[in-house]
Design an enzyme around this catalytic site. Structure first.
Site, PDB file in Angstrom:
ATOM      1  CE  LYS A   6      -3.673  -2.411   1.683  1.00 26.84           C
ATOM      2  NZ  LYS A   6      -4.362  -2.955   2.920  1.00 26.84           N
ATOM      3  CD  GLN A  16      -3.333  -4.134   6.361  1.00 30.05           C
ATOM      4  OE1 GLN A  16      -3.323  -3.530   5.286  1.00 30.05           O
ATOM      5  NE2 GLN A  16      -4.186  -6.075   5.879  1.00 30.05           N
ATOM      6  CG  ASP A  37      -9.745  -0.601   3.865  1.00 28.31           C
ATOM      7  OD1 ASP A  37      -9.040  -0.626   2.827  1.00 28.31           O
ATOM      8  OD2 ASP A  37      -8.126  -0.740   4.943  1.00 28.31           O
TER       9      ASP A  37
END
Ligand code: NAP
Length: 295
Positions: free
Chosen positions: A59, A103, A126
Site C-alpha cells: 500500500k 490494517q 477501505d
C-alpha cells in the site's frame, strides 16, 4: 483480450489496476501543477505480523507510485484499544489527512468493529465503517469497500453486464461477500444468491450461476462440475501455501481449480493477478475521491 490456454478469457486485474493507477497518477499530476494539496493516506499497523507487513508495504509503494503523501503509524501488539482509538481520533481531526486505513487483523484484545467504526466515514477509504456499509443499501453517497468495488470495476471494464443475471456469491463476510452481494443487486441490478458455510448442496447453487463469485479462502472449493458452461468466474480467495519450488517458499492460490474451470468458463480471474491488484487500486481511487471531495 487474452484467452487462457484453456479457453476462457483471462480477466487481467493486474493490467486494469495499472491502468487505474496511471489515471490516478495523471490526476495527481494535475493537482500538483495547480499547486493544490496532494492526497494524503495514513496507514495504521498494529504488531508485526509478516503478512500484514507485506500488505502495508504494498500500500505504501502504491501510494508513492501515484504521487500521494502517506503516513505510516506503527504500534506495538500490546497497545490498548483506548489508545488506538485516540490515535484514530487525532487522524480524524488532522485536516491534512484524506484517507485512513487500519490494517487487519488486529490483536485479539482489540474490538475490530469499534476500531474501524471510529474512522470518520469520509476518510474510511477501505469502506469498512457501518455508515459506508449502510450507504450501499440506502444508495446514498458513501465510500465503497475496496475489494467489492474492485470486482465491480473489473466487470465494468470487461463490459460484463450484470443486469438481470444470476450472480452467486460464495462467502458472506463483512468486508467482501456481504457488501459485494449487495452491490451486485443494487448497482449491478442482478439477481443474487448468497452462499456460506451452512449452505446445503453448494454445487446446486453455483452450477446455476451466470456469474460466480467466490470469497472463502479454501483452495480447491470450486471444481468444474460446479460451474455452468460459459459462466463468468471471479475468484477472490487468496491462500498462501508452501511451495519449495518457489524462491519465496510459497505461492498464493485461489478458491477455484483454475485449469479445469477455465476450460468451461467464458471469463475467469487468475490468482494471483486477478482481484488482488484491484483492491489496492480501489483504495487509491477512494483516497483520491476523498481528497477531491474535502478540498
Ligand atoms: P472470511 O471472513 O473468513 O469469510 C469467509 C466466508 O466464506 C464466510 O462467509 C464463510 O461462511 C464462508 N465459507 C467458509 N467455508 C465455506 C464453505 N465450505 N462453503 C461456502 N462458504 C464457506 O474471509 P474474507 O475476509 O471474506 O476473505 C475470503 C477470502 O478472500 C480469503 O481467502 C481472503 O484472503 C481473500 N481476500 C482477498 C482479497 C483480495 O484483495 N484478493 C481481499 C479480501 C479477502 P460463514 O459466514 O457462514 O462463516
Amino acid at each position: 483480450m487474452e484467452k487462457t490456454k484453456f479457453g476462457a478469457i483471462k480477466i487481467d486485474g493486474k493490467k486494469v489496476a495499472n491502468d487505474i493507477k496511471q489515471e490516478i497518477a495523471e490526476r495527481v499530476e494535475v493537482l500538483r501543477s495547480e499547486n493544490k494539496k496532494l492526497p494524503h493516506l495514513a496507514i495504521i499497523m498494529v504488531g508485526d505480523d509478516g503478512a500484514s507487513q507485506t500488505y502495508v508495504d504494498n500500500k505504501v509503494r502504491a501510494s508513492k507510485s501515484v504521487g500521494f503523501h502517506y503516513t505510516l503509524l506503527r504500534f506495538a501488539e500490546t497497545i490498548s484499544e483506548e489508545k488506538l482509538l485516540k490515535h484514530i481520533d487525532q487522524i480524524n481531526q488532522d485536516d491534512d489527512v484524506d484517507g485512513l486505513i487500519v490494517q487487519l487483523p488486529l490483536p485479539e484484545h482489540i474490538n475490530v468493529v469499534r476500531v474501524t467504526d471510529m474512522i470518520m466515514p469520509e476518510k474510511d477509504v477501505d469502506g469498512f465503517t457501518n455508515q459506508n456499509f449502510g450507504s450501499i443499501v440506502s444508495k446514498e453517497q458513501g465510500v465503497l469497500p475496496a475489494t467489492p468495488y474492485g470486482v465491480m470495476e473489473l466487470l465494468r471494464r470487461y463490459e460484463i453486464d450484470t443486469t438481470g443475471k444470476h450472480c452467486v456469491m460464495v462467502g458472506n463476510s463483512r468486508i467482501v461477500g456481504a457488501p459485494l452481494s449487495m452491490m451486485l443487486s443494487t448497482e449491478g441490478k442482478a439477481t443474487v444468491t448468497v452462499c456460506h458455510i451452512h449452505t446445503k448442496g453448494l454445487a446446486s447453487f453455483t452450477s446455476s450461476a451466470d456469474i460466480l463469485l467466490v470469497a472463502v479462502g479454501k483452495p480447491g472449493l470450486i471444481t468444474a462440475d460446479m460451474v455452468k458452461e460459459d459462466a463468468v468466474v471471479i475468484d477472490i480467495g487468496t491462500t498462501k501455501i508452501d511451495d519449495a519450488s518457489r524462491a519465496r517458499g510459497f505461492r498464493i492460490v485461489g478458491d477455484v481449480v483454475f485449469d479445469e474451470v477455465a476450460a468451461k468458463a467464458s471469463y475467469i480471474t487468475p490468482v494471483p493477478g486477478g482481484v488482488g491488484p484491484m483492491t489496492i487500486a480501489s483504495l487509491l481511487y477512494n483516497t483520491l475521491q476523498a481528497a477531491e471531495a474535502r478540498h
